[in-house]
Design an enzyme around this catalytic site. Structure first.
Site, PDB file in Angstrom:
ATOM      1  N   ASN A 134      14.580 -32.687 -42.523  1.00  0.00           N
ATOM      2  CA  ASN A 134      13.130 -32.806 -43.505  1.00  0.00           C
ATOM      3  C   ASN A 134      13.631 -32.597 -44.813  1.00  0.00           C
ATOM      4  OD1 ASN A 134      13.484 -30.105 -43.512  1.00  0.00           O
ATOM      5  ND2 ASN A 134      11.631 -29.745 -42.705  1.00  0.00           N
ATOM      6  N   HIS A 136      15.392 -29.713 -45.983  1.00  0.00           N
ATOM      7  CA  HIS A 136      15.118 -28.427 -46.590  1.00  0.00           C
ATOM      8  C   HIS A 136      16.472 -27.986 -46.978  1.00  0.00           C
ATOM      9  CE1 HIS A 136      15.727 -27.225 -42.214  1.00  0.00           C
ATOM     10  NE2 HIS A 136      16.600 -26.501 -42.706  1.00  0.00           N
ATOM     11  N   GLU A 141      11.014 -25.019 -47.049  1.00  0.00           N
ATOM     12  CA  GLU A 141      10.652 -26.279 -46.647  1.00  0.00           C
ATOM     13  C   GLU A 141      10.083 -27.136 -47.445  1.00  0.00           C
ATOM     14  OE1 GLU A 141      11.359 -26.640 -43.549  1.00  0.00           O
ATOM     15  OE2 GLU A 141      11.214 -24.774 -42.328  1.00  0.00           O
TER      16      GLU A 141
END
Length: 255
Positions: A134, A136, A141
């Site tokens: 994603n 990160h 995050e």
């Protein structure tokens, strides 16, 4: 921005090229400090550095992150992972390698103390990085502030699911961690990111060619003056072919 993107024909070649990049940069520093990432992506690099350990100067090291709530000595704590995968194979002095204190009674205080330890060491010279699917970096995050510092974070469901393979069950994966922030990472003098596998292709492309945005934490790479990105196994699939250099064992150091 100065990003050099290298694509290797094998994971072994990836590790060799990464070791060359790390050793070159460490050699330029009088008392070098290495930023240590965990996970599968940096393992080929650490394997090559172990083989070339005689070329390593005396190092101080700082890990990127640590789970909160695992008991001391837990085999999946990053303190133990760093010991097994980096400190012992590379012959580093354990007293010279720091990991955030995930067992601290006051995690926020531990985060501030970790920032101070990095500052007192003169900052990190070479920071090793992986990238999540994603986008990160460390445990930053999507949504993390681009100037964030070391802090307590909540882990997303996707990150916990990705790490569940290391634990007996998903329920055993900690829900929180201490992580260096994106602002902390950006202060390292050199960044070296490794990624392998087609599952990382979208994240790599977004980080390197998309807008700089908290939605893609790794896009902060575009704000740094010295970044080397080493890719293999299809993680380069989202990049234009002319935007990277191919490397093979014959063009690496051969050590």
């Amino acid at each position: 921005m100065s990003v050099q993107v290298l694509v290797a024909s094998s994971v072994q070649d990836l590790g060799m090229a990464a070791a060359d990049a790390v050793l070159d940069r460490l050699a330029a520093r009088a008392n070098p400090v290495l930023g240590i990432a965990t996970g599968s992506s940096p393992l080929p690099l650490y394997e090559q550095l172990a083989r070339r350990s005689r070329e390593l100067p005396r190092l101080r090291g700082f890990a990127l992150d640590e789970y909160l709530g695992l008991p001391p000595g837990h085999p999946q704590s990053y303190r133990e992972v760093v010991r097994r995968e980096v400190v012992e194979p590379l012959g580093l002095d354990p007293d010279d390698v720091q990991v955030p204190n995930g067992a601290a009674a006051d995690p926020e205080r531990a985060a501030a103390d970790y920032e101070e330890l990095i500052r007192a060491a003169g900052g990190i010279d070479v920071q090793i990085l992986g990238i999540g699917g994603n986008g990160h970096l460390a445990f930053n995050e999507p949504g993390s502030a681009l100037d964030s510092r070391t802090r307590v974070v909540e882990l997303t469901a996707s990150t916990r699911e990705a790490n569940a393979r290391f634990f007996p069950s998903l329920g055993d994966v900690p829900a929180q961690a201490l992580t260096q922030g994106l602002g902390t990472i950006r202060e390292a003098r050199s960044l070296i990111l490794l990624a392998s596998g087609s599952g990382k292709a979208d994240a790599v492309a977004a980080a390197l060619t998309g807008p700089v945005t908290p939605r893609v934490p790794a896009s902060v790479l575009q704000l740094h003056p010295d970044v080397t990105v080493l890719l293999a196994g299809g993680s380069e699939a989202g990049l234009e072919p002319g935007s990277y250099t191919l490397v093979r064992e014959t063009s690496a150091s051969g050590h």
